[in-house]
Motif scaffolding. Sequence first.
Motif, short mmCIF file in Angstrom:
data_model
loop_
_atom_site.label_atom_id
_atom_site.label_comp_id
_atom_site.label_asym_id
_atom_site.label_seq_id
_atom_site.Cartn_x
_atom_site.Cartn_y
_atom_site.Cartn_z
N GLU A 328 0.83 -1.20 0.00
CA GLU A 328 0.00 0.00 0.00
C GLU A 328 0.87 1.25 0.00
OE1 GLU A 328 -3.97 -1.11 2.47
OE2 GLU A 328 -2.10 -1.29 3.58
N LEU A 329 1.97 1.23 0.76
CA LEU A 329 2.88 2.37 0.79
C LEU A 329 3.45 2.62 -0.60
CD1 LEU A 329 4.82 1.58 4.09
CD2 LEU A 329 3.19 3.44 3.75
N CYS A 330 3.81 1.54 -1.30
CA CYS A 330 4.37 1.68 -2.65
C CYS A 330 3.32 2.23 -3.61
CB CYS A 330 4.89 0.33 -3.15
SG CYS A 330 6.40 -0.25 -2.32
N GLN A 331 2.10 1.74 -3.49
CA GLN A 331 1.04 2.21 -4.39
C GLN A 331 0.76 3.70 -4.20
OE1 GLN A 331 -1.91 -0.68 -3.20
NE2 GLN A 331 -1.58 -1.94 -5.02
N ILE A 332 0.82 4.15 -2.96
CA ILE A 332 0.61 5.58 -2.70
C ILE A 332 1.80 6.38 -3.22
CG2 ILE A 332 0.35 7.34 -0.89
CD1 ILE A 332 -0.99 5.17 0.83
N ALA A 333 3.01 5.86 -2.98
CA ALA A 333 4.22 6.60 -3.33
C ALA A 333 4.39 6.79 -4.84
CB ALA A 333 5.46 5.88 -2.76
N VAL A 334 3.92 5.85 -5.66
CA VAL A 334 4.13 5.97 -7.11
C VAL A 334 3.08 6.85 -7.78
CG1 VAL A 334 5.21 3.69 -7.20
CG2 VAL A 334 2.77 3.91 -7.72
N ASP A 335 2.04 7.23 -7.05
CA ASP A 335 0.96 8.03 -7.65
C ASP A 335 1.52 9.33 -8.20
OD1 ASP A 335 -1.56 8.89 -8.37
OD2 ASP A 335 -1.97 9.77 -6.42
N GLY A 336 1.33 9.57 -9.50
CA GLY A 336 1.80 10.80 -10.13
C GLY A 336 3.27 10.82 -10.46
N THR A 337 3.94 9.67 -10.38
CA THR A 337 5.37 9.59 -10.68
C THR A 337 5.58 8.67 -11.88
OG1 THR A 337 5.96 7.60 -9.40
CG2 THR A 337 5.68 9.66 -8.16
N PRO A 338 6.81 8.62 -12.42
CA PRO A 338 7.08 7.71 -13.54
C PRO A 338 7.27 6.25 -13.11
CG PRO A 338 9.02 9.03 -13.06
CD PRO A 338 7.92 9.58 -12.20
N TRP A 339 6.97 5.92 -11.87
CA TRP A 339 7.06 4.56 -11.39
C TRP A 339 5.68 3.90 -11.46
CZ3 TRP A 339 11.56 2.18 -9.57
CH2 TRP A 339 12.66 3.01 -9.35
N LYS A 340 5.66 2.60 -11.59
CA LYS A 340 4.42 1.86 -11.48
C LYS A 340 4.67 0.55 -10.74
CE LYS A 340 4.91 0.19 -16.26
NZ LYS A 340 4.24 0.11 -17.57
N VAL A 341 3.63 0.05 -10.10
CA VAL A 341 3.72 -1.19 -9.33
C VAL A 341 3.18 -2.32 -10.18
CG1 VAL A 341 2.98 -2.40 -7.25
CG2 VAL A 341 3.43 0.06 -7.16
N LEU A 342 3.96 -3.38 -10.33
CA LEU A 342 3.56 -4.54 -11.14
C LEU A 342 3.54 -5.79 -10.28
CD1 LEU A 342 5.85 -3.90 -14.25
CD2 LEU A 342 3.50 -3.17 -13.91
N ARG A 343 2.52 -6.61 -10.48
CA ARG A 343 2.43 -7.87 -9.74
C ARG A 343 2.28 -9.01 -10.74
NH1 ARG A 343 -1.56 -8.23 -4.87
NH2 ARG A 343 0.16 -8.83 -3.54
N ASN A 344 3.09 -10.03 -10.59
CA ASN A 344 3.07 -11.19 -11.48
C ASN A 344 1.87 -12.08 -11.11
OD1 ASN A 344 3.51 -13.52 -12.94
ND2 ASN A 344 5.72 -13.54 -12.57
N PRO A 345 0.87 -12.21 -12.00
CA PRO A 345 -0.31 -13.01 -11.67
C PRO A 345 0.00 -14.49 -11.45
CG PRO A 345 -0.33 -12.43 -13.98
CD PRO A 345 0.78 -11.65 -13.37
N ASP A 346 1.12 -14.95 -12.04
CA ASP A 346 1.51 -16.35 -11.86
C ASP A 346 2.29 -16.57 -10.57
OD1 ASP A 346 0.35 -16.95 -14.33
OD2 ASP A 346 2.20 -16.42 -15.40
N LYS A 347 2.74 -15.46 -9.98
CA LYS A 347 3.53 -15.55 -8.76
C LYS A 347 3.23 -14.29 -7.93
CE LYS A 347 8.30 -16.47 -7.28
NZ LYS A 347 9.71 -16.52 -7.71
N PRO A 348 2.08 -14.28 -7.23
CA PRO A 348 1.60 -13.07 -6.56
C PRO A 348 2.60 -12.41 -5.62
CG PRO A 348 -0.08 -14.78 -6.54
CD PRO A 348 1.18 -15.43 -7.05
N GLU A 349 3.52 -13.21 -5.07
CA GLU A 349 4.49 -12.60 -4.15
C GLU A 349 5.56 -11.80 -4.89
OE1 GLU A 349 6.03 -16.79 -5.03
OE2 GLU A 349 4.10 -15.75 -4.76
N ASP A 350 5.60 -11.95 -6.24
CA ASP A 350 6.58 -11.22 -7.05
C ASP A 350 6.00 -9.85 -7.40
OD1 ASP A 350 8.59 -10.35 -8.68
OD2 ASP A 350 8.15 -11.71 -10.34
#
Length: 364
Positions: A328-350
């Motif tokens: 959640e901290l990462c999702q808030i921090a990337v808002d409006g920045t050139p970063w994005k959060v990606l999650r691997n659907p085959d490996k949710p912990e990734d």
Amino acid sequence: MNRFDLGVFVDAHHLLEAAPRGRRASDVIARIEAAAEEQCMSFGIANRLVVADCADAEARAIAEDFDAQGFVIRHVPARSALTRAHVLTAEIIEATAVREELRTVAVVAEEGVPLSVADKLHRAGRALIACVAGATRDSAALDRLLTLALDSGPLRSFVTKAANSLRAAGRSDVRIPEFESALRRVRPGFVSAAYGTTTKQMLRQLSGTGFRFVEPDRILITPQVSTAGAERATTGTELRPDAVTDGVVPGPRGLLGAMADAAAALPAITTVDTDSVVKALRSVLDLAAERAHLREAAVGRGLTIQEVCAGLAVVANRYRSSPCKPLELCQIAVDGTPWKVLRNPDKPEDIRLRLSEDSVPGGT
């Protein structure tokens, strides 16, 4: 306290709008009791009632917190014909009708609830205290207004949208009043004081989310960078990172060590509220975008959430005590920045944070 003549009536859902630090039952009750005593209104709680839709986990948790303080929980389902406001109003009127000893009524709810009973209470000789999240103006109908600061979590989104609207209008250098006007267009009625801050303090703290604050009152709107897919990523949508090789990273401890070593250059913080931790995390991401080997990994295979948090732990070593989880901290921090959060659907912990290739090149 030698007499009990105060009634406290609470809408648990209203407290969800308040900052987490101001929602605790013990703190709310202490403020109400102190206000009543200061004005010689009342000296002890006789009636304790909290209403909530107990099917809502967050509201139920708040109601149970009040329950631990001796309050009676009244379950009001979301689809009930009677709203929580209706129930609170009826309970207040009934309590003051049957209990002559109630000299003061305190209502923790949206402003319309205490105002709806103010005239009836005053005609009956009762005093009225309202405890309202985000209230900025007192009312003659209230004997006392207690204000709870609003949850500052949504501020980042409001500010980012305001900066985007100014950018779209071709503005690149504005002053605080103009930025405030843009905020009110995004959020009608916006007042920074409702969040327990000033516009200047807010802009200084959030500087970097699409704009840069320059003392004493200039806001420089930064050029838009391509962040295709960032909005979907930050709302929890699962995306599959590109299949790339991690590659060789300088340093015997790999990216974990590189991130921790780099973060050592940042000032450490001791507070663990969400805003402070997010600001520290954004500093870590800014630093990663500037360091060549970290930037290369961030643009390519992405930095794992563990690697990012290795840097965060150096700057805010108690970040795990924050109300928000690392994701959640990462999702808030990337808002409006050139970063994005990606999650691997085959490996949710990734979970990885990837930097846009179109972002402005960093330094060393």
